[in-house]
Design a protein around this motif. Structure first.
Motif, PDB file in Angstrom:
ATOM      1  N   SER A  13       0.846  -1.200   0.000  1.00  0.00           N
ATOM      2  CA  SER A  13       0.000   0.000   0.000  1.00  0.00           C
ATOM      3  C   SER A  13       0.882   1.250   0.000  1.00  0.00           C
ATOM      4  O   SER A  13       0.547   2.263  -0.622  1.00  0.00           O
ATOM      5  N   GLY A  14       2.043   1.168   0.667  1.00  0.00           N
ATOM      6  CA  GLY A  14       2.987   2.278   0.655  1.00  0.00           C
ATOM      7  C   GLY A  14       3.589   2.504  -0.723  1.00  0.00           C
ATOM      8  O   GLY A  14       3.758   3.651  -1.165  1.00  0.00           O
ATOM      9  N   ILE A  15       3.915   1.414  -1.397  1.00  0.00           N
ATOM     10  CA  ILE A  15       4.450   1.522  -2.760  1.00  0.00           C
ATOM     11  C   ILE A  15       3.397   2.121  -3.693  1.00  0.00           C
ATOM     12  O   ILE A  15       3.703   2.982  -4.536  1.00  0.00           O
ATOM     13  N   ALA A  16       2.150   1.658  -3.533  1.00  0.00           N
ATOM     14  CA  ALA A  16       1.060   2.199  -4.356  1.00  0.00           C
ATOM     15  C   ALA A  16       0.893   3.698  -4.113  1.00  0.00           C
ATOM     16  O   ALA A  16       0.678   4.479  -5.054  1.00  0.00           O
ATOM     17  N   LEU A  17       1.019   4.106  -2.853  1.00  0.00           N
ATOM     18  CA  LEU A  17       0.909   5.527  -2.520  1.00  0.00           C
ATOM     19  C   LEU A  17       2.036   6.328  -3.174  1.00  0.00           C
ATOM     20  O   LEU A  17       1.806   7.421  -3.712  1.00  0.00           O
ATOM     21  N   ALA A  18       3.247   5.778  -3.148  1.00  0.00           N
ATOM     22  CA  ALA A  18       4.379   6.471  -3.767  1.00  0.00           C
ATOM     23  C   ALA A  18       4.151   6.637  -5.273  1.00  0.00           C
ATOM     24  O   ALA A  18       4.417   7.702  -5.845  1.00  0.00           O
ATOM     25  N   ILE A  19       3.633   5.585  -5.908  1.00  0.00           N
ATOM     26  CA  ILE A  19       3.376   5.644  -7.353  1.00  0.00           C
ATOM     27  C   ILE A  19       2.296   6.679  -7.673  1.00  0.00           C
ATOM     28  O   ILE A  19       2.438   7.493  -8.596  1.00  0.00           O
ATOM     29  N   ILE A  20       1.224   6.655  -6.897  1.00  0.00           N
ATOM     30  CA  ILE A  20       0.130   7.608  -7.127  1.00  0.00           C
ATOM     31  C   ILE A  20       0.598   9.042  -6.882  1.00  0.00           C
ATOM     32  O   ILE A  20       0.189   9.979  -7.590  1.00  0.00           O
ATOM     33  N   SER A  21       1.478   9.224  -5.895  1.00  0.00           N
ATOM     34  CA  SER A  21       1.984  10.580  -5.633  1.00  0.00           C
ATOM     35  C   SER A  21       2.841  11.071  -6.801  1.00  0.00           C
ATOM     36  O   SER A  21       2.830  12.262  -7.135  1.00  0.00           O
TER      37      SER A  21
END
Length: 400
Positions: free
Chosen positions: A90-98
């Motif tokens: 979920s952290g990786i997904a957040l980084a990608i979306i950011s």
């Protein structure tokens, strides 16, 4: 292992240790960017549009840094793999979306659902992170504590303690309330897990947590008895500490064989542990139980300077009970006992009533210092060079 390998492992641990600090930065900055973006759509706050890009840029970089440090921290093996997996991805997904949100803003585009997804991932990732550090049921526990007006669940009295299961009913509740946060199913600091018998017996990086019948070599008890200022003290200083009763119960269980399947009545019980066990049948705190070897006569406070000198040497010095000036002294963490240690101990002769100085270089000669501790009611000197002649000297201690 080569010097380079040691250096690299140390570097990984060092960088990973920054994750708890870094992880809060993207949360705050990205939420701020989302707020700026929302407000900038209103004519009154259009000037905030220029702040959206820089906020997204800083949030994006900090999210990436958090992912890297978090990945390195996860390699320590101190945390539950399932929770790590959820938090990590979920952290990786957040980084990608950011990154996507920053790129779109850079191109002059604003897509509302991207921002909404970013906020959702912040909440989700934060929740998974909270589950790792506080347990998967931390929200439920917080709600129940608030609803009941209690920060900590009160231990229920045992109707008949002698018929209770020693581990399940007496010891496990102590481990649950004082140890699971760092050594439970969600987190295993030092690769030590204390929520199941097999894991308890397995131990952790520091060695065997318990050794049946041998409290001196049981790492769990040794760590509990360390000075609170020690980095190895358990539980950590900022966490709720074990009470005197809880420590007595764990000590008794281990010394009695650390059996996971026997009833209390099936284990050996000294006269000193019986009132402690009996107190578990009452709603009153166990500390209120009558401990026969604590003198009724009051005594003045020990010299704080002497106590601090002993603590600095690694000697565990703690009160035997709440609001008591009588002391329990344990030399378990010392490799050798010096004449200076014994001189300091002599100056606490009125306050020290429990002394554990076994598995040391104590002999008949320096036992003469122990004989001067006229208030002693408990003394442990196993695995020392003290002879029968030395033991005879202890006859001069009237309360022992």
């Amino acid at each position: 292992m080569s010097t380079l390998s040691v250096f690299l492992f140390s570097l990984v641990d060092f960088v990973g240790s920054f994750h708890p600090l870094l992880v809060h930065l993207p949360i705050g900055v990205l939420l701020l960017a989302a707020l700026f973006q929302f407000l900038s759509q209103k004519e009154k706050y259009q000037s905030l549009a220029s702040a959206v890009g820089i906020s997204l840029f800083i949030g994006m970089l900090s999210a990436i840094a958090s992912c890297i440090s978090g990945y390195l921290l996860s390699g320590t093996g101190d945390y539950d793999e399932g929770l790590i997996f959820n938090h990590q991805w979920s952290g990786i997904a957040l980084a990608i979306i950011s990154i996507v949100a920053w790129y779109l803003n850079w191109k002059g585009k604003q897509i509302t659902w991207i921002t909404a997804l970013m906020v959702f991932l912040i909440v989700l990732t934060g929740h998974f992170g909270g589950s790792i550090t506080h347990g998967s049921d931390y929200l439920k526990r917080a709600f129940l504590a608030e609803a009941s007006g209690q920060a900590e669940e009160k231990r229920k009295p045992i109707p008949n303690v002698q018929q209770a299961m020693a581990y399940q009913d007496v010891i496990k509740p102590i481990l649950t309330s004082k140890c699971y946060k760092c050594h439970g199913p969600n987190k295993q600091k030092g690769k030590l897990r204390l929520d199941m018998p097999d894991f308890i017996l397995k131990g952790g990086k520091g060695g065997k947590a318990i050794i049946a019948g041998n409290t001196d070599e049981s790492e769990l008890i040794k760590r509990i008895l360390l000075s609170k200022e020690s980095d190895d003290h358990m539980p950590p200083l900022e966490q709720p500490q074990l009470t005197k009763t809880e420590l007595d119960l764990i000590h008794w269980w281990v010394s009695s064989g650390a059996d996971f399947n026997k009833k209390v009545a099936d284990l050996a019980q000294t006269e000193k542990i019986k009132p402690v066990l009996l107190s578990l049948q009452s709603e009153e705190k166990a500390e209120a139980a009558l401990i026969s070897d604590i003198p009724e006569k009051t005594v003045g406070q020990a010299d704080a300077k002497i106590v601090q000198e002993l603590l600095a040497r690694g000697v565990a010095v703690i009160p035997v009970a709440l609001n008591s000036n009588y002391l329990s002294v344990n030399f378990v963490a010392l490799d050798s006992i010096t004449a200076k240690d014994l001189q300091l101990l002599e100056q606490l002769s009125k306050q020290v009533i429990w002394l554990k100085i076994g598995d040391s270089n104590l002999d008949d000669n320096n036992l003469k210092s122990i004989v001067k501790l006229s208030s002693l009611t408990r003394l442990s000197i196993e695995k020392t060079a003290v002879s029968d002649a030395g033991i005879a000297l202890l006859n001069g201690l009237p309360k022992l």
